[in-house]
Every structure is written in structure tokens, then in C-alpha cells.
Design an enzyme around this catalytic site. Sequence first.
Site, PDB file in Angstrom:
ATOM      1  N   GLU A  61       0.823  -1.218   0.000  1.00 13.68           N
ATOM      2  CA  GLU A  61       0.000   0.000   0.000  1.00 13.68           C
ATOM      3  C   GLU A  61       0.855   1.265   0.000  1.00 13.68           C
ATOM      4  OE1 GLU A  61      -0.689  -2.707   1.693  1.00 13.68           O
ATOM      5  OE2 GLU A  61      -2.586  -3.272   0.736  1.00 13.68           O
ATOM      6  N   GLN A  67      -7.564  -2.480  -1.604  1.00 19.66           N
ATOM      7  CA  GLN A  67      -8.480  -3.609  -1.709  1.00 19.66           C
ATOM      8  C   GLN A  67      -9.629  -3.502  -0.689  1.00 19.66           C
ATOM      9  OE1 GLN A  67      -6.710  -7.756  -1.736  1.00 19.66           O
ATOM     10  NE2 GLN A  67      -7.071  -7.290  -3.885  1.00 19.66           N
ATOM     11  N   ILE A  93      -5.679   1.089   4.526  1.00 18.95           N
ATOM     12  CA  ILE A  93      -5.178   2.456   4.381  1.00 18.95           C
ATOM     13  C   ILE A  93      -4.245   2.783   5.552  1.00 18.95           C
ATOM     14  CG2 ILE A  93      -6.935   3.784   5.663  1.00 18.95           C
ATOM     15  CD1 ILE A  93      -7.043   5.656   3.135  1.00 18.95           C
ATOM     16  N   HIS A 102     -12.147  -5.584   7.978  1.00 16.12           N
ATOM     17  CA  HIS A 102     -12.716  -5.413   6.640  1.00 16.12           C
ATOM     18  C   HIS A 102     -14.042  -4.663   6.702  1.00 16.12           C
ATOM     19  CE1 HIS A 102      -9.837  -8.665   5.944  1.00 16.12           C
ATOM     20  NE2 HIS A 102      -9.893  -8.375   4.657  1.00 16.12           N
TER      21      HIS A 102
END
Lengths: 324, 425
Positions: free
Chosen positions: A60, A82, A87, A127
Site C-alpha cells: 500500500e 483492496q 489504508i 474489513h
Amino acid sequence: MAQTTLLEAIRQALFEEMERDPAVVCIGEDIGVYGGAFKVTAGLLERFGWERVIDTPISETAIIGAACGMSYLGLRPVCELQFVDFIACCFNQLTNFVAKSFYLWGAPVPMVVRAPSGGGVHGGPFHSQNPEMYFAHTPGLKVVYPSTPYDAKGLMKSAIRDNNPVLFFEHKALYRRIKDEIPESEYTVPLGKAAMRREGRDLTIATYAAMTHTSLEAAAELAKEGIEVEVLDLRTIQPLDTDAILDSVKKTNRLLIVHEDTRFGGVAGEIAAVVFENAFDDLDAPVRRVTSLDTPVPYSPPLEERFLPQVYDIVAAARELARY
Amino acid sequence: MTEAAKTVTPEQQLDLYRYMLLDRIVEETMTKLFRQNKIVGGLYSSLGQEAISVGTTYALEQRDWIAPMIRNIGGLLVKGVRPRDIFTQHMARYTSPTLGKDGTSHFGDLKNLHIVSPISMLGDLIPVMTGVAMAGRYLGQNIVTLTWIGDGGTSTGAFHEGLNLAAQQRASLVLVIENNQWAYSTPVSRQVPIEHLADRAKAYGCRAFIVDGNDVEAVFTTAREAVRLCRAGQGPVVIEAKTMRMRGHAQHDPAEYVPKEMFDYWKQRDPIESYERKLVAAGVLTGKIKKEILDAINAVIEEDRAFAENSPFPPPELAETPVYHEGPLPIEPQWKRPVAEVTPPRSSVKSEWNVSGDGDFQADAIEPATSKSPGDAAASVGARHGVPHKSAADPLKNATPKRNGAGRASAKRASKPAVRSRGRK
Ligand SMILES: Cc1ncc(C[n+]2csc(CCOP(=O)(O)OP(=O)(O)O)c2C)c(N)n1
Ligand SMILES: [Mg+2]
């Protein structure tokens, strides 16, 4: 006009912007052949080729850093993370490199970071998050969080054309659930403008993203009790449409703020402060918040349901406010 | 490297000498300013490391891009930055490139000099300069990007993510590791359990050179070779330059933790003094030429120092300038190839991977660390550093596995899945 999902609306925006401007490239993990974990970039590789749809290693920091470097030569990279939870891995690149570039040395960074976000799909603590406020708090970044397919498409186009770094949150529970009629002709939706989703005289609900829909459900129930709620969809968190919030509060004199983000340091606190500073005399009741709990997003369905704001939470808070 | 690749003309020699001297005098001037309390904040020194910034940047062309770290003022000067910009930056004046919003070498120039401003976080420039290189290739500009990292900075995540992406992308990035033996107060041996930081490169499948960082010609010719490889699409290239930080981490740090003998050892290897001896012996540098060079440098320094000292501080309200950019971009994409190549229909491809091999392997026939970059084996450069290192080596060459038949071949196949169309030759 066809019924279009939020996911498809974003895909259309990417497709049309890449068609329109060869400076637009996409970069991220599994976005090419596979078309992205949620298939938002499906078909882009086939049309625009390997140089413009760039599959990266799972890095990332490197994705954001490279996109920033590309933007210095005038390209307009669109990064996909994704899941927005990742982040955290590029926090430094975003908040220290990208966000400060223009202010410190006059180098604008015209890039977009798009990422699936939000809970309600039992994705668990890694998630499901809504980390928008880390970035809304960072001077130099813009934060967009749409609730409808029409907005998602129009805001994505504005984000790509904007000459500043824009974080674009895509609520994964809305991806396929929400459908709109989207015009075939070209349009954009400006950043920094809220949308009134429902008019009412008794109280204002300021909200955004998935909670717009939850709030609208609550408003429908409240209407049965004779409470007419105004639902304002912020659409972008940074810049924040404070004028729209204040106008509505001046009309209804009561404000409830609803967000899926956790409570402490959520945007509700900022909005409340803006209203106290600018419309204190217009308030007939204290400002209230309905938010997620100040905990990680728990996994098991009954836990997640308790964590997230529900229609009945909003109805209860609105009822209390209306009676105050 | 061939003998031809090592050639340095007398003109280049004098340039290298002049820039190192300019760098040293700029930094000495700032040390004086620091002692007079005219520098705002800390002051870092590249004393003893001038050959690295100067020699590497001197290998670039105007179109190429650099991004400096704290000890790369020499690179800025070679790229064309005036000393006044360096003085005003360190003195937080309104006339500085950032108008006083940031200090030290934290400034850039997108349009003319092609310099990306660093941030303090170590390693973060590596992915960014990879991105600049990727965009340069996409636009057909055939540019090379150059940045530096300290021995300490090689342990950051950004270093590893950035170098891996650069290698996977074959980006035209030259990454110079300045191994100056210390990261703040920590010696290299306590930072990493390996002897040569260049060895990191082979894990990413990119080339590396090790060079004596106090020998400006060795640095320059190695960098020139690295730039050539990058320009030919065979980047990235890592250069480890062995050197020594001759001061503390910054002015506040007396560096008492450094053994005195270590300073003594490296003092004998001062890059400027030793180069001066060499050029005098070769008849390239005479007393007259040296005086001309010094006079010219001192004139600029005097003028620029006075300019900086007479410059105002920024007005307080400057702090409130916008963080968002309104209006057009300072640089629009400069296309040096037909846009039709990257737009439909020509951009269209079949959306599938071309993976060679099934992932088959024979475990007992594989030696670890067998990653190898495609193309010719890299040339190695002998380092002439003095600390007890073994002889300098090309890490990729060291990593070449034994030729023991089918096992190796299939392992190599399995470890390097190829993509059918990468969109470039
Ligand atoms: C990510 C990060 N961590 C810590 C620091 C603080 N810091 C600045 S320079 C430095 C030492 C760097 O050593 P090295 O990379 O060897 O460079 P040198 O100072 O020797 O040139 C440290 C720890 C930083 N700037 N960035
Ligand atoms: Mg060091």
C-alpha cells in the site's frame, strides 16, 4: 435510463474518464485480469492495456507513493486499496507526503484513492471500518463518501478531475444493494455540496453514505408518527457543506447527526461545533448523535448489529429530540 | 565496466572538483550561520560525503529527476539550485523556495530542475521516485530518477516496498545507499546483520554496485553506468557507496559514541583533499585554476549569504495560504510518444496472465537467494573503502546459483511468472 448499481456507476466513471483523458491510469492490487476484489475495475485492462491498469505487489505504501510520483508528471492516477482498512498501511504516505505536498512546496497531487469501506456485511474488525476522519482531519486531503449510484459516478468524475488528492470511500454494503437511474449523458457532481434527500419541518438528520439509507428508513417510520424529518446527505466530508447544514438547522431548529463511524472524534462532533458556533440561537434542543460504538467492528452478526446504528436507534433519538 | 566507461575528461574532473568544493563551502558557511544563531532548527552536514551527492547527480541529464535527503545538498547544487535557495531555506526566510513553510533541503521544482521535495520520514521517496520513473516511461520521456537513502533508512518498510515495486516494474530508478557507518547514534552492525547493504538488491532481483563513496570518479562512473542501464530499460539499480559521516547526526550531536580511530581513519580519505592531490598530480588542477574556482565560489557564496541574511521572514498571514490547489496543474503531461499507443483501440489487450511453468520445483536442487535480474550480468566496481570489508562484489553475481541442471531451471521458472503483455518492449 437503465437501473445501475453503485458499483457499476463507479466502474462507468472510471471507464469514461480513462476514455476521455490518457493521463488517467489505475493502480492497485488484483485490479487488472481479476478486475478488483469487488470487480469495480472489470474490463478496464482489456480496453486500456497493461500500462494504464497496473497490478501491483501487496504494498500500500508503494501504491500511494508511486501514484504521488506519477501525479508530479501530470498523470491522474486512481489507486484502489483492496479494503479501506489497509489504508493504515499507507497512512504516512497519505498524511505526510501527499497531503502536504501542495502547501509546502507548491506541488499539487491530482490523485484519487478509492476503497471499499464500511460494515454490515460481517467482514469483521479488519474489513469493515470507516476511517474517514483520520484523513478528513488531515489538511490537504479531500474525502468523498457517496450514498447513491448517481452521486458515486458524478463525484468520481469530479474527484479524478480535481487537482488535489481525493479519498473516495465506496460503501461495500451499498455496492450492489442500491440502484439508480443514471443518465446516459455526461454529468458531474461537485465536491463539497450536500444533497437534501427528504424535506421535513421538525428536525434535521445530517448523515452520509450507508446511514443515509438507514436514516431515510427511520424518517419514513417517524412520518407515521407525524414527525417530519429532513435528511441531509453530506456526500463529501472534506470539504464539508456547512452552509447546507446551517440552512437546514435554521429551518428545523433541531439537529441529529448520524454516522457509521465510531463516536469519539467522528464528524458529528465537528458538525455540532459548527452549529453551536453559528446557529446556537436557532436551536430548540441539544444536538444529538447516533453513531457506532467506540469499539472495533465486531464480527458475529448480533455483535455487529449492536455496534452499527440501526433504524430503531435513529427513530428513538429523533423522537426524543422532536419532543424536547 | 569497460575502460571506456571509466573515462572521465579533464573538464568533467574539474566540474566534479568544483561542485564538491562548492558543496563544502556552502555547508561551512551554514555552520558559521548556525553558530551565529541564524539557522532556524537543526543543521545536518554531509562533510566527508560530498563525492556521493555530487558524483551521482553529475551522471544525470537535465530531463532527469532527483529527490534529496538531508545530506544531499551537493546533488541540489549540481542540479542547478543556487546557494541562496539553500541558505534562505535553512534560515526560514520569505525568499526561500517554500517561502518559509519548510526548511533544510525540503523543497522541489517540478518545472525546470526536476526536483521532488523530500519529507522527513526516511524511505518515503523511494516509492515516489519509482512513480516518477513509471510516469516518465508511460509518457515516453526516457527519464531516470535518482534518490538516496542512508544505511539506517534501508530498514524502513517504504524502502522495501519501494524497491520491490521498482524492481517489479523495471523502473528507471537509481537508488544510492549512502553507507556512512552510522544512523544517528547506531552503528551499521547494530542495524542490519549483513555486511553489504547492496546485498538487499538481489532479493528484489535488481542490479547493485558497491563503490568507494569517497572516490568521486568511481562514484560518477558507477552512477553513469547505472543511468545507462536504466535508460536502456534495465533498471532499477542500487549503488551502495561506502563512506563515513564525519560529524554528529546534526549540529547538536558531538558524536562521542564514534571511536576516535574511526574518524582518524576516514580523515585520511577526505574526498576533496584526495581528489585535489590526484588532479594536481595529473596536471589538471593548478594553483591558478584552484584560485579561479575558489574566487568564483566565494563570490557567489558572499552574494547569496548576504541576500539570505537581508531577506525578511514571511508575514504571519502566509500560514493561512490554502492547502488545496485551485486552477490548472503546474505541469500538464508532456507526451513524447503517440497518445494513440495508450488509448483504444491500440491499448486494448487480452485480459489474461501468461504464467510459465506450473510452479514445479525440486527442493534439494535449489539454493536460497537465487533471484536474478534479466539481461546481462551486472558489471562490478571495486570499492576502495578502508574499513575492514571484504573485497567489493557484484551481489547479483554472488547470487548466481550453481549450474546443476533441471532443478535449477525449473525453480527459476517457477519463481518468475511472466506477464504476456507488459505494454512495453
Ligand atoms: C521513519 C523515520 N524514523 C526516524 C527518523 C528520525 N531520523 C532522522 S535521520 C535518522 C538517522 C538516519 O540514518 P541514516 O539513514 O543512516 O542516514 P544518515 O543520517 O547517516 O545520513 C533518524 C533515526 C526519521 N526521519 N524517519
Ligand atoms: Mg547513516
